[in-house]
Scaffold this motif. Structure first.
Motif: not given
Length: 713
Positions: A514-526, A528-534, A580-584
Motif C-alpha cells: 500500500g505504498l508509493h515510490s514517493e513514500d520510500l523516497t521521502e523516507d530515504t531522504l529523511n 540520510n539526513s538523520a544519519v549524518r546528524n547522528y 549503507l548509503e553513507s558507506g558505514k
C-alpha cells in the motif's frame, strides 16, 4: 477568570484623595476695615463652598461611573443624592458608617460575578463544540492520540515518582552466572518442566526469566578489535568457550579456528586448510555460476545459515555483498551464535525443532546447512517444509552432510535410508536437485506455483489454506502444509532487481504494502539526513566530561566501535539503508515490533535482514551483542498500548544487549525522552538530550554505556 472579574468589578478600600481648601497663610499685612475683610471673607467662603459642592458632586459621580460601570443594577447603592457634611466634604456612601450596606453590595456583586462566569463558560463550551464538530475527523483523532500518549507518559511518570526514592536508585549488579545468560532459553528448567525431544532447546518465555539488573562483562573482557580485524581475531575472554571446544571437531566452519594465547583466530583463507573460499566456489559451480562473486547476479543476496559453526561462511561472503544470517540453538558454552556476533557478523538464537522461525514466508534466497545437526529425515519432513516456507521462489537449499555421500552408502546402510527419505520428500516439494558433489547437494525451489497442483494426488504435503498461511508467524508451531504460495510476494529471485538496486523497490513491489515510490523516497531522504546528524554526535565532544578512550592508536567512535547495530523499531528499514548509503561498514538487525504495523516482509524484500519481536520478552541473543541500539518512536508505540511489562524492563534488556562503551540513540516525544533520561541514569549510562528542531516536539537521547569491570576473586 474569577480573579480577573473580581479585579474588574472590585473596589479599593482607600478613599479617593480630595483637595483641601485652606485660608491664606503667611505674615503679610492687610489694609482696610477688619469688618469689611470679614464680610468679604464670608462671601468668598460661601461662593467657594458652593463651587466646591458642585465640583465634588460632579467628580464623585464621574468617579463612581468609572469605578462601578454596573451601578445601574444596584441603584440603592449608587444614589446621586450625596450629602455634604458640615466640613464641606461630600459624604462617602461606602464609609464605615454604612458598613452593612457595603456588605450587602459585596454579596450581590459576587453573585453577579458567578452568573457572568457561568454564562461565559457555557458560551465558550458551545463554540468549542461547534468548532470540534466542524473540524476533520483525522485532526480530532490525531489530537486525541497526542493527548492519550501524553496521559500515558504522565501516568507513568507519576507512578515512578509515587514509588518513592527506592525506585530511583541505580540498578544492582547481576550475579556472575548471568554473564552469558539468555532469558527464555533455560534448558535445565525446560527439562524439569517436561519438555523433551528437542523442545527443551526451544524458546520458552515467562515472567520468571525477567531480571532487572546490570549484567557485567567477564573479568578479563576487552573492547573488540576494529572491523575488519575483529572479523578474524577475537578475545577469548569475551566469550564463553573452552580450549577443548575450540579444538574439537564438528561443523566444517568450526574447524577453521586457532587458539593463540588470549585470542581466537579464524584462518578461513589460509592455504593450510580446506578453506571456506573453495567451499563457496564449489557451491557456485554447482548452481551453474563461475564463482561466488556471481551470486548477486543470480539473485542471491540474503542467506540463512542454519548451524553456522562460527560464521566463517558468512564472513567470506560478506566481501561479495552477500549478507548471511546465522541461526543456531542456544548453547551455554562454545556458542556458535555468540562467537559469530563477536566477529561482527549477523546471528540470532533460533531452534529448528518444533516452532516456526520468526521470519516471514519467502524471505531468503538461499538456506545453507553444513553439518548443522538437523535431522531432515525426521518428523515426516516437517523441517523441510519450514525451509520451503522461508525460501523465495527459485531459491536454493544447500546441504552438506556425510549422509549425502553416495560412495559411503555401502558402508552405512542407515545413511542411505535417510538420504532416500530426504530426496523423495524434496521431490514432493517441487524442488529440483541441481547437483551433488561429495557431501554437498544443491536443490532449487520451483518458481511456478502450478507445480504443486501437478503433483500426483497424495504424493506430498498439501497447500496451506488461506487461514493457516500466516505470512509472518511469531514462533507458531511448525506446520505440515506448504506455505507462502498465496502470497503476493511470490516473485522468483531471477526477476528481482540485483543488489544494491533491490534496496529501492519498484512501484509494483511497493504496491503490495500500500505504498508509493514517493513514500520510500521521502523516507530515504529523511533517514540520510538523520544519519549524518547522528554520526556527528557519536564522538567524545558530546561527552566532554567523560571522553572515550583517548589515544591516536585507537580512534574515537564511530570508527572503531560501531559494527553490530540493532534497530528496535525499523519500520521500512530506512535507518539501515541510510547507513549503507553513507558507506558505514555496519550490518543492522532490523526488528519489527509485534505492537505495530508489520513491514518486516518489505525490509527483507529490500535485501536487509530482520526479525519479528515482542519487546516485553528477551531478545534471542547473548549479552554484549550490539555496538549501537537505535529506536525511533518505539517508546510511543509501546506506551500507547496496555503492556504487560514496564519501561524499566525494556531499558534493562537494552543494557543487556549493549556492549560496554556502546551507544544508544532514542528518538521520541519530549516527555518520553525526559522519562527515558531518568532510566538512563539508573542504568549508569552517560546521557544527553538533544533538541532536533525548535518547532518539533521530538527529542534525541544519546547515551553511552560505561565499561564497568568485575573485580577478580
Amino acid at each position: 477568570m474569577l480573579f480577573c472579574i473580581i479585579s474588574l468589578f472590585g473596589f479599593s478600600g482607600r478613599k479617593m484623595a480630595r483637595p483641601l481648601h485652606r485660608g491664606v497663610s503667611g505674615g503679610g499685612r492687610f489694609s482696610g476695615n477688619s469688618q469689611d475683610l470679614w464680610n468679604d471673607s464670608q462671601m468668598k467662603d460661601k461662593t467657594e463652598k458652593d463651587g466646591i459642592d458642585k465640583i465634588s458632586l460632579s467628580s464623585d459621580n464621574t468617579y463612581l461611573s468609572f469605578r462601578f460601570p454596573f451601578r445601574f443594577l444596584f441603584p440603592e447603592f449608587f444614589s446621586p443624592k450625596l450629602v455634604v457634611n458640615e466640613n464641606g466634604f461630600v459624604s462617602d456612601p461606602f464609609s464605615p458608617g454604612t458598613l452593612r450596606s457595603r456588605q450587602k453590595f459585596t454579596l450581590k456583586l459576587l453573585k453577579f460575578s458567578l452568573v457572568v462566569i457561568v454564562i461565559l463558560a457555557l458560551t465558550g463550551s458551545f463554540w468549542w463544540t461547534i468548532s470540534i464538530t466542524s473540524s476533520s475527523r483525522g485532526h480530532v483523532f490525531r489530537g486525541y492520540r497526542r493527548m492519550q500518549e501524553q496521559l500515558v507518559s504522565d501516568l507513568w511518570d507519576i507512578g515512578e515518582l509515587s514509588a518513592g526514592t527506592a525506585r530511583l536508585k541505580e540498578l544492582e549488579l547481576c550475579s556472575e552466572e548471568s554473564e552469558n545468560y539468555v532469558p527464555c532459553f533455560n534448558v535445565s528448567e525446560n527439562l524439569a518442566l517436561g519438555f523433551s525431544g528437542g523442545e527443551e532447546n526451544d524458546r520458552h518465555c515467562g515472567h520468571a526469566s525477567r531480571q532487572n539488573c546490570l549484567v557485567l562483562p567477564p573479568v578479563n573482557y576487552k573492547i573488540p578489535l576494529r572491523w575488519p580485524t575483529g572479523r578474524d581475531v577475537i578475545w577469548v575472554a569475551n566469550v564463553k568457550i573452552t580450549a577443548q571446544e575450540v579444538l574439537s571437531s564438528g561443523s566444517m566452519t568450526k574447524r577453521m579456528m586457532m587458539l593463540e594465547e588470549e585470542q581466537i583466530s579464524f584462518r578461513s583463507a589460509s592455504p593450510m586448510f580446506d578453506g571456506v573460499e573453495d567451499y563457496s566456489h564449489q557451491i557456485a559451480e554447482m548452481i551453474g555460476l563461475r564463482n561466488e562473486s556471481n551470486f548477486i547476479q543470480s539473485g542471491v543476496r540474503a542467506i540463512l545459515d542454519i548451524g553456522c559453526g562460527y560464521g566463517s561462511f558468512g564472513a567470506h561472503l560478506f566481501s561479495k555483498q552477500i549478507i548471511t544470517m546465522c541461526t543456531a540453538n542456544y548453547e551455554a558454552s562454545g556458542s556458535q551464535v555468540q562467537l559469530t556476533l563477536e566477529r561482527g557478523l549477523p546471528a540470532m538464537i533460533g531452534s529448528f525443532t518444533s516452532k516456526q522461525l520468526p521470519y516471514p514466508s519467502l524471505s531468503f534466497d538461499m538456506i545453507h546447512c553444513a553439518r548443522c545437526g538437523v535431522d531432515w529425515d525426521q518428523k515426516d519432513g516437517i523441517l523441510l517444509i519450514e525451509v520451503d516456507r522461508l525460501l523465495r521462489p527459485g531459491g536454493y537449499f544447500v546441504w552438506t552432510s556425510p549422509i549425502t555421500n553416495t560412495q559411503g552408502f555401502q558402508r552405512n546402510k542407515q545413511n542411505k535410508k535417510k538420504w532416500d527419505v530426504v530426496r523423495s520428500f524434496a521431490d514432493n516439494l517441487c524442488w529440483e536437485m541441481l547437483s551433488q558433489q561429495d557431501e554437498t547437494v544443491v536443490w532449487k525451489k520451483t518458481s511456478k506455483r502450478n507445480c504443486y497442483a501437478s503433483r500426483k494426488s497424495g504424493s506430498g504435503p498439501s497447500i496451506c489454506s488461506k487461514g493457516r498461511d500466516v505470512e509472518s508467524p511469531y514462533y507458531h508451531p511448525l506446520q505440515a502444509c506448504i506455505g507462502g504460495t498465496q502470497s503476493r510476494r511470490w516473485i522468483p529471485i531471477e526477476e528481482r532487481a540485483p543488489w544494491p538496486s533491490r534496496a529501492n523497490l519498484n512501484s509494483k513491489e511497493l504496491g503490495i504494502y500500500g505504498l508509493h515510490s514517493e513514500d520510500l523516497t521521502e523516507d530515504t531522504l529523511n533517514w540520510n539526513s538523520a544519519v549524518r546528524n547522528y554520526w556527528s554526535l557519536l564522538s567524545p565532544l558530546i561527552f566532554s566530561d567523560h571522553p572515550k578512550r583517548p589515544g591516536d592508536e585507537d580512534p574515537s567512535p564511530p570508527y572503531n566501535m560501531v559494527r553490530n547495530v540493532l534497530d528496535m523499531n525499523a519500520r521500512f528499514g530506512g535507518f539501515n539503508s541510510a547507513l549503507l548509503e553513507s558507506g558505514k561498514s555496519v550490518w543492522v538487525m532490523n526488528v519489527v515490533s509485534t505492537s505495530g504495523p508489520n513491514y518486516l516482509p518489505l525490509i527483507l524484500d529490500r535485501g536487509f535482514v530482520g526479525v519479528l519481536h515482542d519487546w516485553c520478552e528477551a531478545f534471542p541473543t547473548y549479552p554484549r551483542t550490539y555496538d549501537m541500539v537505535h529506536a525511533e518512536g518505539l517508546l510511543s508505540l509501546e506506551t500507547s498500548q496496555q503492556r504487560r511489562c514496564t519501561m524499566l524492563d525494556l531499558f534493562s534488556e537494552i543494557d543487556r544487549l549493549l556492549r560496554p562503551e556502546g551507544w544508544v540513540i532514542l528518538r521520541d516525544t519530549a516527555s518520553l525522552i525526559e522519562s527515558a533520561r531518568g532510566l538512563a541514569t539508573r542504568l549508569k549510562w552517560e546521557a544527553r538530550v538533544v533538541e532536533i528542531e525548535s518547532s518539533s516536539d521530538e527529542r534525541l537521547l544519546i547515551s553511552q554505556k560505561p565499561f564497568f569491570k568485575r573485580l577478580a576473586n
